[in-house]
Scaffold this motif. Structure first.
Motif, PDB file in Angstrom:
ATOM      1  N   LEU A  49       0.892   4.106  -2.871  1.00  0.00           N
ATOM      2  CA  LEU A  49       0.669   5.521  -2.567  1.00  0.00           C
ATOM      3  C   LEU A  49       1.868   6.369  -2.969  1.00  0.00           C
ATOM      4  CD1 LEU A  49      -1.100   5.230   0.893  1.00  0.00           C
ATOM      5  CD2 LEU A  49      -2.127   5.854  -1.291  1.00  0.00           C
ATOM      6  N   ASP A  83       1.923   9.344  -5.669  1.00  0.00           N
ATOM      7  CA  ASP A  83       2.481  10.649  -5.341  1.00  0.00           C
ATOM      8  C   ASP A  83       3.620  10.987  -6.293  1.00  0.00           C
ATOM      9  OD1 ASP A  83       2.695  13.012  -3.786  1.00  0.00           O
ATOM     10  OD2 ASP A  83       4.443  12.155  -2.769  1.00  0.00           O
ATOM     11  N   ILE A  93       0.842  -1.198   0.000  1.00  0.00           N
ATOM     12  CA  ILE A  93       0.000   0.000   0.000  1.00  0.00           C
ATOM     13  C   ILE A  93       0.873   1.243   0.000  1.00  0.00           C
ATOM     14  CG2 ILE A  93      -1.628   1.332   1.398  1.00  0.00           C
ATOM     15  CD1 ILE A  93      -2.827  -1.401   2.245  1.00  0.00           C
ATOM     16  N   THR A  94       1.941   1.223   0.805  1.00  0.00           N
ATOM     17  CA  THR A  94       2.867   2.363   0.843  1.00  0.00           C
ATOM     18  C   THR A  94       3.485   2.597  -0.524  1.00  0.00           C
ATOM     19  OG1 THR A  94       3.370   1.878   3.149  1.00  0.00           O
ATOM     20  CG2 THR A  94       4.919   3.285   1.971  1.00  0.00           C
TER      21      THR A  94
END
Length: 127
Positions: free
Chosen positions: A94, A98, A90-91
């Motif tokens: 994301l 970004d 998930i990191t």
């Protein structure tokens, strides 16, 4: 009506070759995941056993599995690996989103992000 035929052409199912390539890619990702999980669990079990036989004043290993209760150590470490892997995935997603917005690419190792958070908690920092 011509626009409808053009739009219908956009929604055709993928070809056999594309499905086969995607299937092979998923299998390769799964093999990498399983190999990394096996390596990590074996390493953590060794650390826990070493800490059990040598009193170092610590908690018995580099990973705290007390949240899983009295289940088998390998199973608890397997659950912990899955938790960290999902968090890192998930990191990474994301960070990638970004990075796409800012024009750069960010790489996150699956276990490094979770280990940094665990180290921060051990040091008294808040996540």
């Amino acid at each position: 009506m011509a626009i409808m035929s053009v739009l219908a052409g956009c929604f055709h199912p993928p070809s056999e070759a594309a499905r086969g390539a995607r299937s092979q890619q998923r299998k390769a990702e799964r093999r990498r995941y399983e190999a990394e999980k096996r390596r990590w669990v074996e390493e953590q079990v060794a650390l826990h056993l070493a800490a059990m036989y040598t009193y170092d004043g610590g908690r018995g290993g580099s990973v705290d599995v007390s949240r899983y209760g009295g289940i088998n150590l390998e199973l608890a470490l397997s659950y912990e690996f899955d938790r960290r892997w999902k968090f890192a995935r998930i990191t990474r997603l994301l960070a990638q989103a970004d990075g796409m917005m800012s024009g750069g690419a960010v790489k996150v190792h699956p276990l490094a992000a979770a280990e940094q958070i665990e180290a921060g908690r051990a040091g008294g920092e808040k996540p």
